[in-house]
Design an enzyme around this catalytic site. Structure first.
Site, mmCIF file in Angstrom:
data_model
loop_
_atom_site.group_PDB
_atom_site.id
_atom_site.type_symbol
_atom_site.label_atom_id
_atom_site.label_comp_id
_atom_site.label_asym_id
_atom_site.label_seq_id
_atom_site.Cartn_x
_atom_site.Cartn_y
_atom_site.Cartn_z
ATOM 1 C CE LYS A 22 -1.644 1.564 4.101
ATOM 2 N NZ LYS A 22 -1.215 2.962 4.293
ATOM 3 C CG ASN A 23 2.609 2.670 3.539
ATOM 4 O OD1 ASN A 23 1.415 2.924 3.398
ATOM 5 N ND2 ASN A 23 3.186 2.579 4.722
ATOM 6 C CB CYS A 118 -4.333 10.781 12.068
ATOM 7 S SG CYS A 118 -2.751 10.019 12.225
ATOM 8 N NE ARG A 123 0.963 10.354 10.369
ATOM 9 C CZ ARG A 123 0.622 9.260 9.703
ATOM 10 N NH1 ARG A 123 -0.485 8.649 10.005
ATOM 11 N NH2 ARG A 123 1.371 8.782 8.750
ATOM 12 C CG ASP A 307 3.743 1.563 9.549
ATOM 13 O OD1 ASP A 307 3.433 2.405 10.402
ATOM 14 O OD2 ASP A 307 3.704 1.787 8.321
ATOM 15 N NE ARG A 399 -6.466 4.412 6.430
ATOM 16 C CZ ARG A 399 -5.427 4.841 7.150
ATOM 17 N NH1 ARG A 399 -5.515 4.912 8.445
ATOM 18 N NH2 ARG A 399 -4.321 5.210 6.563
HETATM 19 C C1 UD1 Z 1 4.728 6.945 6.332
HETATM 20 C C2 UD1 Z 1 3.871 5.710 6.209
HETATM 21 C C3 UD1 Z 1 3.421 5.246 7.586
HETATM 22 C C4 UD1 Z 1 4.622 5.056 8.508
HETATM 23 C C5 UD1 Z 1 5.513 6.282 8.517
HETATM 24 C C6 UD1 Z 1 6.804 6.081 9.276
HETATM 25 C C7 UD1 Z 1 2.793 5.965 4.059
HETATM 26 C C8 UD1 Z 1 1.555 6.241 3.314
HETATM 27 N N1 UD1 Z 1 2.713 6.037 5.399
HETATM 28 O O1 UD1 Z 1 3.909 7.959 6.906
HETATM 29 O O2 UD1 Z 1 2.711 4.017 7.438
HETATM 30 O O3 UD1 Z 1 4.188 4.802 9.817
HETATM 31 O O4 UD1 Z 1 5.850 6.658 7.158
HETATM 32 O O5 UD1 Z 1 7.500 5.022 8.757
HETATM 33 O O6 UD1 Z 1 3.823 5.659 3.487
HETATM 34 N N2 UD1 Z 1 6.861 14.773 10.446
HETATM 35 C C9 UD1 Z 1 6.992 16.107 10.713
HETATM 36 N N3 UD1 Z 1 6.751 16.997 9.704
HETATM 37 C C10 UD1 Z 1 6.397 16.598 8.453
HETATM 38 C C11 UD1 Z 1 6.281 15.228 8.190
HETATM 39 C C12 UD1 Z 1 6.519 14.327 9.214
HETATM 40 O O7 UD1 Z 1 7.316 16.509 11.833
HETATM 41 O O8 UD1 Z 1 6.195 17.456 7.577
HETATM 42 C C13 UD1 Z 1 7.105 13.792 11.534
HETATM 43 C C14 UD1 Z 1 5.886 12.908 11.831
HETATM 44 O O9 UD1 Z 1 4.969 13.551 12.690
HETATM 45 C C15 UD1 Z 1 6.531 11.696 12.441
HETATM 46 C C16 UD1 Z 1 7.848 11.585 11.679
HETATM 47 O O10 UD1 Z 1 8.082 12.867 11.093
HETATM 48 O O11 UD1 Z 1 6.806 11.922 13.803
HETATM 49 C C17 UD1 Z 1 7.866 10.542 10.586
HETATM 50 O O12 UD1 Z 1 6.717 10.694 9.770
HETATM 51 P P1 UD1 Z 1 6.736 10.378 8.226
HETATM 52 O O13 UD1 Z 1 7.937 9.552 7.912
HETATM 53 O O14 UD1 Z 1 6.530 11.624 7.461
HETATM 54 O O15 UD1 Z 1 5.431 9.481 8.073
HETATM 55 P P2 UD1 Z 1 4.408 9.485 6.860
HETATM 56 O O16 UD1 Z 1 5.111 9.733 5.577
HETATM 57 O O17 UD1 Z 1 3.232 10.316 7.211
#
Ligand code: UD1
Length: 418
Positions: A22-23, A118, A123, A307, A399
């Site tokens: 999915k990711n 969420c 996030r 995850d 999902r």
């Molecule tokens: C993706 C995955 C999710 C997984 C996560 C971490 C998808 C669709 N989802 O989520 O399943 O749990 O990676 O491996 O691929 N952060 C910030 N600012 C930002 C973006 C992120 O502070 O602009 C923080 C987040 O709050 C979190 C950390 O960075 O604490 C990592 O998040 P991130 O790697 O961005 O996760 P996602 O891409 O949302």
């Protein structure tokens, strides 16, 4: 509202084929804005993918779904393109924010709803916006929307992320795909799903290299308009079924995977005592009677994935002694703990660390799913618990887990959806 009823303590045996990731699919679907015609195979038919399809259709792409083949055909005929991602579609699936990079770089503008928080944490998307600004985007936040503009197109730049984010790295790569000149992305995420996006964009003519935590993207001059791609396996789904097999399995074959990508996960599971035989594209999980305690910290790839944290915790309720899991990625990702405790688990949380005492005899209960991975951890707990477990709010599971009941029921487990 649908629920799952699980009869515990059944023996899992047989073969489980792992679906496409999915990711990995989600950013690749966002990248389909760049091609005229894309054929994507091994797509998992889960709710998040249907939400992304709905979003791409809203934008103006034409999509045919071949359910039996798990494939999609996506056409961008450049007619009536709407560079908008509305709140109703982004709020249920945060990865909708990935169209920000592809729309902005291709059409010079994009308006994408802010995804909001969420269950697992706040996030934010500041890192996504940081990267796009470096590439020259003008960005405003208004009425809950990110309004981004780059009238003369984006321009290559050096983007050095202050911390690692999967989504922000993907958005930066997508935006840089069509930017003028050269982009260097430093301190990027290197999850296998990022590498998969790079492979996809290379097929579209991109000149991209990844070395360590640095991605270099050179202006894409040679545009390819038609593309075929097979999505990689879902490593989190694989990890989940390996843990299910460790808990109640008697010889289970986890098929259609690449064990090399699961290096860290397998290393940890072996330390816990899970008996695993590696093949080239499958794993055989043997019967297990005893597990050992372990201390782990969730980390970006190649570390142990957040995850799989909830699923590992269920396994650790069956291990001898007190195990520790420190959650370093998301601030609120222990919501499965109160539910597991209702099933008899002995878990304490202090700051970012969960202390899991085992082995405990879990007993079936009525529980509530709170997010995708927490939900599946309750399924695992239900499998190993005595009597029946009833899981509410299973829409979270839908999902991200394709045909979960079918896959498990085909291996002698009893799960029913009501
Ligand atoms: C993706 C995955 C999710 C997984 C996560 C971490 C998808 C669709 N989802 O989520 O399943 O749990 O990676 O491996 O691929 N952060 C910030 N600012 C930002 C973006 C992120 O502070 O602009 C923080 C987040 O709050 C979190 C950390 O960075 O604490 C990592 O998040 P991130 O790697 O961005 O996760 P996602 O891409 O949302």
């Amino acid at each position: 509202m649908q629920k799952l009823i699980i009869t515990g303590k059944r023996e899992l045996k047989g073969k489980i084929s792992i679906s496409g990731s999915k990711n990995a699919s989600l950013p690749i679907l966002a990248a389909c804005v760049f091609s005229n015609k894309a054929k994507i195979k091994n797509i998992p038919l889960v709710k998040d993918i249907f939400t992304m399809i709905e979003l791409l259709e809203f934008i103006g792409l034409k999509i045919k779904i071949f359910k039996k083949q798990n494939s999609l055909e996506i056409i961008n005929n450049e007619r009536k393109i709407n560079t908008l991602a509305p709140y109703r579609l982004v709020k249920t699936m945060r990865a909708g924010v990935l169209v920000l990079g592809s729309l902005l770089t291709k059409y010079g503008k994009a308006k994408v709803s802010l995804p909001g928080g969420c269950a697992i944490g706040t996030r934010p998307v500041d890192l996504h916006l940081f990267a796009l600004k470096k590439l020259g985007a003008k960005i405003k936040i208004k009425n809950g929307y990110i309004i981004a503009e780059a009238k003369k197109g984006l321009k290559g730049a050096v983007i050095k992320f202050p911390s690692i984010s999967v989504g922000a790295t993907e958005n930066a790569i997508l935006a840089a795909f069509n930017a003028k000149g050269k982009t260097i992305i430093k301190n990027c995420a290197v999850e296998p799903e990022i590498k998969e996006l790079i492979i996809f964009l290379k097929k579209l003519g991109a000149n991209i290299t990844l070395s360590g935590r640095t991605i270099t993207i050179i202006e894409n001059l040679q545009k390819v308009s038609e593309i075929n791609h097979d999505i990689m396996f879902d490593r989190i789904e694989a990890g989940t079924y390996i843990i299910a097999s460790a808990l109640i399995g008697k010889k289970v074959l986890i098929d259609k995977i690449n064990p090399k990508i699961l290096k860290k996960e397998l290393e940890i599971l072996k330390k816990v005592g899970v008996k695993i035989k590696k093949n080239r594209s499958s794993l055989l999980i043997l019967e297990n009677k005893k597990f050992k305690k372990i201390n782990i910290v969730t980390k970006p790839y190649p570390g142990f994935p957040t995850d799989l944290q909830a699923q590992l915790m269920v396994l650790l309720t069956q291990a001898d002694g007190v195990s520790k899991i420190k959650e370093e990625i998301f601030e609120n990702r222990f919501m499965h703990v109160p539910e597991l405790k209702r099933m008899g688990a002995k878990i304490k949380i202090k700051n970012k660390t969960a202390y899991i005492e085992g082995p405990t005899n879990l007993t079936g209960a009525e529980v509530m799913a709170t997010d995708l991975r927490a939900s599946v951890s309750l399924v695992l707990a239900g499998l190993v618990a005595e009597n029946r477990t009833l899981i509410n709010r299973i829409y979270h599971l839908d999902r991200g887990y394709e045909a979960l009941e079918n896959k498990l029921n085909a291996c002698n487990v009893k799960i029913k959806r009501i």
